[in-house]
Scaffold this motif. Structure first.
Motif, mmCIF file in Angstrom:
data_model
loop_
_atom_site.group_PDB
_atom_site.id
_atom_site.type_symbol
_atom_site.label_atom_id
_atom_site.label_comp_id
_atom_site.label_asym_id
_atom_site.label_seq_id
_atom_site.Cartn_x
_atom_site.Cartn_y
_atom_site.Cartn_z
ATOM 1 N N ALA A 58 0.850 -1.190 0.000
ATOM 2 C CA ALA A 58 0.000 0.000 0.000
ATOM 3 C C ALA A 58 0.881 1.234 0.000
ATOM 4 C CB ALA A 58 -0.918 0.010 1.216
ATOM 5 N N GLN A 59 0.343 2.297 -0.520
ATOM 6 C CA GLN A 59 1.060 3.565 -0.484
ATOM 7 C C GLN A 59 0.791 4.260 0.838
ATOM 8 O OE1 GLN A 59 -0.120 5.812 -3.972
ATOM 9 N NE2 GLN A 59 1.581 4.949 -5.162
ATOM 10 N N GLN A 67 -8.828 -2.956 10.312
ATOM 11 C CA GLN A 67 -8.901 -1.930 9.275
ATOM 12 C C GLN A 67 -7.798 -0.923 9.529
ATOM 13 O OE1 GLN A 67 -11.016 -1.630 6.544
ATOM 14 N NE2 GLN A 67 -9.657 0.071 5.999
ATOM 15 N N MET A 68 -6.935 -0.767 8.550
ATOM 16 C CA MET A 68 -5.777 0.108 8.692
ATOM 17 C C MET A 68 -5.906 1.261 7.701
ATOM 18 S SD MET A 68 -2.755 -2.735 9.149
ATOM 19 C CE MET A 68 -2.868 -3.286 7.447
ATOM 20 N N ASN A 69 -6.056 2.450 8.227
ATOM 21 C CA ASN A 69 -6.162 3.656 7.408
ATOM 22 C C ASN A 69 -4.962 4.565 7.645
ATOM 23 O OD1 ASN A 69 -8.719 2.745 6.543
ATOM 24 N ND2 ASN A 69 -9.753 3.808 8.221
ATOM 25 N N SER A 70 -4.789 5.505 6.753
ATOM 26 C CA SER A 70 -3.696 6.483 6.878
ATOM 27 C C SER A 70 -2.377 5.785 7.148
ATOM 28 C CB SER A 70 -4.015 7.488 8.004
ATOM 29 O OG SER A 70 -5.229 8.155 7.760
ATOM 30 N N LEU A 71 -2.092 4.790 6.365
ATOM 31 C CA LEU A 71 -0.890 3.986 6.582
ATOM 32 C C LEU A 71 0.370 4.819 6.444
ATOM 33 C CD1 LEU A 71 -2.029 0.769 4.744
ATOM 34 C CD2 LEU A 71 -1.299 0.876 7.135
ATOM 35 N N LYS A 72 1.344 4.443 7.249
ATOM 36 C CA LYS A 72 2.652 5.097 7.246
ATOM 37 C C LYS A 72 3.716 4.055 6.941
ATOM 38 C CE LYS A 72 1.154 8.242 10.947
ATOM 39 N NZ LYS A 72 1.466 8.732 12.312
#
Length: 118
Positions: free
Chosen positions: A11-12, A80-85
């Motif tokens: 993922a970006q 659920q993983m959002n705003s991945l770093k």
């Protein structure tokens, strides 16, 4: 008891992924479930837990970005993983904390790799 994790991938940064963990061999309705992760060269660390009573707990590093949930009817727990770093890059492991009598047993899935590109 077997745990099968899936949903990892590339993922970006700023993107999202959803991990799933299906448990077989036992109903999870009375068990604590969790997600942990291990980055290269680092120790395994807690990401999030979901107790059988519905309470949840998160590592400070993922609060307000990740959400753990469970569907006991499907014997499945999600992350659920959002705003991945980029620092979220790790192998993610599903965990079941099962009580039998007065003893707790910890079961692990095989892990699913999450890679976040910046």
């Amino acid at each position: 008891v077997q745990l099968q994790a899936s949903g990892g991938g590339l993922a970006q940064a700023g993107g999202s992924l959803r991990l799933s963990c299906v448990v077989s061999g036992r109903s999870i309705s009375n068990d604590g479930m969790g997600w942990y992760r291990q980055a290269p060269g680092k120790q395994r660390e807690l990401v999030a837990t979901a107790s059988s009573d519905g309470s949840t707990n998160y590592a400070d590093s993922v609060k307000d970005r990740f959400t753990i949930s469970r569907d006991d009817a499907k014997n499945t727990v999600y992350l659920q993983m959002n705003s991945l770093k980029s620092e979220d890059t790790a192998v993610y492991y599903c965990n079941a904390n099962i009580r039998r009598g007065s003893t707790y047993y910890s079961y692990w899935g095989q892990g699913t790799l999450v890679t976040v590109s910046s």
